[in-house]
Scaffold this motif. Structure first.
Motif, short mmCIF file in Angstrom:
data_model
loop_
_atom_site.label_atom_id
_atom_site.label_comp_id
_atom_site.label_asym_id
_atom_site.label_seq_id
_atom_site.Cartn_x
_atom_site.Cartn_y
_atom_site.Cartn_z
N ASP A 94 1.33 5.17 6.26
CA ASP A 94 2.53 4.57 5.68
C ASP A 94 2.14 3.78 4.43
OD1 ASP A 94 5.46 3.86 5.96
OD2 ASP A 94 4.52 1.88 5.84
N ARG B 108 3.86 1.89 2.17
CA ARG B 108 4.33 0.51 1.98
C ARG B 108 3.50 -0.46 2.82
NH1 ARG B 108 10.43 -0.51 2.38
NH2 ARG B 108 10.23 0.12 0.23
N THR B 109 3.30 -0.13 4.08
CA THR B 109 2.52 -0.99 4.96
C THR B 109 1.10 -1.16 4.43
OG1 THR B 109 3.82 -0.27 6.85
CG2 THR B 109 1.70 -1.28 7.34
N LEU B 110 0.52 -0.07 3.99
CA LEU B 110 -0.84 -0.11 3.45
C LEU B 110 -0.91 -0.98 2.20
CD1 LEU B 110 -3.75 0.81 3.56
CD2 LEU B 110 -3.07 2.91 2.41
N ARG B 111 0.05 -0.79 1.29
CA ARG B 111 0.06 -1.59 0.05
C ARG B 111 0.23 -3.07 0.37
NH1 ARG B 111 3.79 -4.07 -2.65
NH2 ARG B 111 5.54 -2.99 -1.68
N GLU B 112 1.14 -3.39 1.26
CA GLU B 112 1.37 -4.79 1.61
C GLU B 112 0.13 -5.40 2.25
OE1 GLU B 112 4.92 -4.50 3.98
OE2 GLU B 112 6.23 -4.56 2.20
N LYS B 113 -0.59 -4.61 3.03
CA LYS B 113 -1.83 -5.07 3.66
C LYS B 113 -2.89 -5.43 2.61
CE LYS B 113 -4.71 -3.23 7.28
NZ LYS B 113 -4.89 -2.14 8.22
N GLU C 73 6.83 5.14 -0.75
CA GLU C 73 7.18 4.02 0.12
C GLU C 73 8.54 4.22 0.79
OE1 GLU C 73 6.84 0.22 -1.81
OE2 GLU C 73 4.65 0.33 -1.86
N ALA D 104 -7.11 2.61 3.43
CA ALA D 104 -6.80 2.07 4.76
C ALA D 104 -8.05 1.61 5.48
CB ALA D 104 -6.06 3.12 5.58
#
Length: 94
Positions: free
Chosen positions: A32, A34-39, A62, A80
């Protein structure tokens, strides 16, 4: 060795024409985005720069309108697993 290369080319041609099936096939599903970018803590602009894609492409990923494929999907897997290594290697600062 030349004969092996010629045989490989003949097999590739037959696979392309659908005459034979490839001996193996690899598919890489992207995580995912978006989740990866936010992380990673990166903005959309920074993450798009990291991935070498436009912000619009990143937004499409995203929002699940498009899926990253090929090298982009593979790079997302590396991000990731080791975001710091990728960011440092590609000279992107957090």
């Amino acid at each position: 060795m030349f004969e092996d290369l010629v045989q490989s080319l003949k097999e590739a041609k037959a696979i392309t024409k659908g005459e034979i099936q490839p001996s193996r096939r690899f598919t890489v599903e992207a995580p995912d985005v978006r989740t990866l970018r936010e992380k990673t803590g990166l903005s959309q602009a920074e993450f798009a720069g990291l991935m070498r894609v436009s912000i619009k492409t990143l937004q499409n990923w995203e929002q699940h309108r498009r899926k990253p494929t090929g090298p982009a999907a593979a790079l997302l897997h590396v991000v990731a697993k080791a975001p710091d290594v990728v960011i440092q290697s590609l000279h992107i600062r957090q």
